[in-house]
Design a protein around this motif. Structure first.
Motif, short mmCIF file in Angstrom:
data_model
loop_
_atom_site.label_atom_id
_atom_site.label_comp_id
_atom_site.label_asym_id
_atom_site.label_seq_id
_atom_site.Cartn_x
_atom_site.Cartn_y
_atom_site.Cartn_z
N TYR A 1 0.78 -1.16 0.01
CA TYR A 1 -0.14 0.07 -0.11
C TYR A 1 0.99 1.17 0.06
O TYR A 1 0.40 2.22 -0.67
N GLY A 2 2.08 1.26 0.71
CA GLY A 2 3.17 2.27 0.78
C GLY A 2 3.46 2.58 -0.74
O GLY A 2 3.66 3.56 -1.05
N ILE A 3 3.72 1.36 -1.39
CA ILE A 3 4.39 1.54 -2.88
C ILE A 3 3.29 2.19 -3.69
O ILE A 3 3.52 3.17 -4.29
N ARG A 4 1.89 1.90 -3.63
CA ARG A 4 0.82 2.38 -4.33
C ARG A 4 0.80 3.97 -3.91
O ARG A 4 0.71 4.76 -4.99
N ARG A 5 0.80 4.37 -2.78
CA ARG A 5 0.68 5.75 -2.44
C ARG A 5 1.91 6.56 -3.06
O ARG A 5 1.56 7.63 -3.65
N GLU A 6 3.21 5.99 -2.70
CA GLU A 6 4.29 6.68 -3.09
C GLU A 6 4.32 6.97 -4.81
O GLU A 6 4.55 8.02 -5.32
N VAL A 7 4.01 5.75 -5.66
CA VAL A 7 3.89 5.86 -7.17
C VAL A 7 3.01 6.95 -7.49
O VAL A 7 2.95 7.86 -8.56
N ASP A 8 1.69 6.84 -6.89
CA ASP A 8 0.70 7.89 -7.33
C ASP A 8 1.36 9.13 -7.13
O ASP A 8 0.94 10.02 -7.93
N ASP A 9 1.79 9.52 -5.78
CA ASP A 9 2.16 10.80 -5.40
C ASP A 9 3.15 11.17 -6.41
O ASP A 9 3.18 12.48 -6.96
N ARG A 10 4.31 10.26 -6.73
CA ARG A 10 5.29 10.83 -7.33
C ARG A 10 5.08 11.05 -8.70
O ARG A 10 5.61 11.93 -9.63
N THR A 11 4.09 10.26 -9.27
CA THR A 11 3.72 10.53 -10.69
C THR A 11 2.40 11.58 -10.81
O THR A 11 1.94 11.53 -12.00
N GLU A 12 1.99 12.04 -9.86
CA GLU A 12 0.94 12.87 -9.81
C GLU A 12 -0.26 12.11 -10.15
O GLU A 12 -1.15 12.82 -11.03
N GLY A 13 -0.50 11.07 -10.16
CA GLY A 13 -1.48 10.28 -10.70
C GLY A 13 -1.52 9.80 -11.94
O GLY A 13 -2.19 8.91 -12.53
#
Length: 119
Positions: free
Chosen positions: A34-46
């Motif tokens: 779940y932490g990976i999912r959140r980080e990737v979403d944040d880093r790539t701005e969705g």
């Protein structure tokens, strides 16, 4: 196994965008799905949204290829340590592949900027 037969970082390139971002998240230390999912979403701005199925299939693939490994939760996460979450981090090979991909992307950007400067 003979060293000549072991894949090196160039053998994994170019990385798929999802693989790159998952490796980047795992490189900072133990992180759960779940932490990976959140980080990737944040880093790539969705721009890259990982479904649970895509994330866990990719984690299995990266682990099978020796780029990440399941690990213990971080020491400061006593609350997370008692959970059923699985934590991942990059391996030495994973770090080398990530560094090689960053170098490849930087080279591509340099070439693209040079092309744009001519225009």
């Amino acid at each position: 196994m003979n060293d000549a037969k072991r894949p090196g970082p160039p053998d994994f390139l170019p990385l798929k965008a999802t693989h790159f971002h998952i490796l980047l998240s795992c490189a900072r230390g133990p992180v759960h799905g779940y932490g990976i999912r959140r980080e990737v979403d944040d880093r790539t701005e969705g721009a890259i949204l990982l479904s649970a199925a895509t994330l866990y299939e990719t984690l299995q693939r990266l682990e099978k290829r020796g780029l990440i490994t399941e690990t213990d939760p971080p020491a400061e996460g006593a609350e997370e340590a008692s959970s059923r979450w699985r934590f991942y981090r990059t391996t030495t090979l994973g770090d080398a592949v990530l560094a090689a991909e960053v170098a490849r992307l930087e080279s591509d950007l340099t070439a693209a900027r040079a092309w744009l400067a001519r225009s």
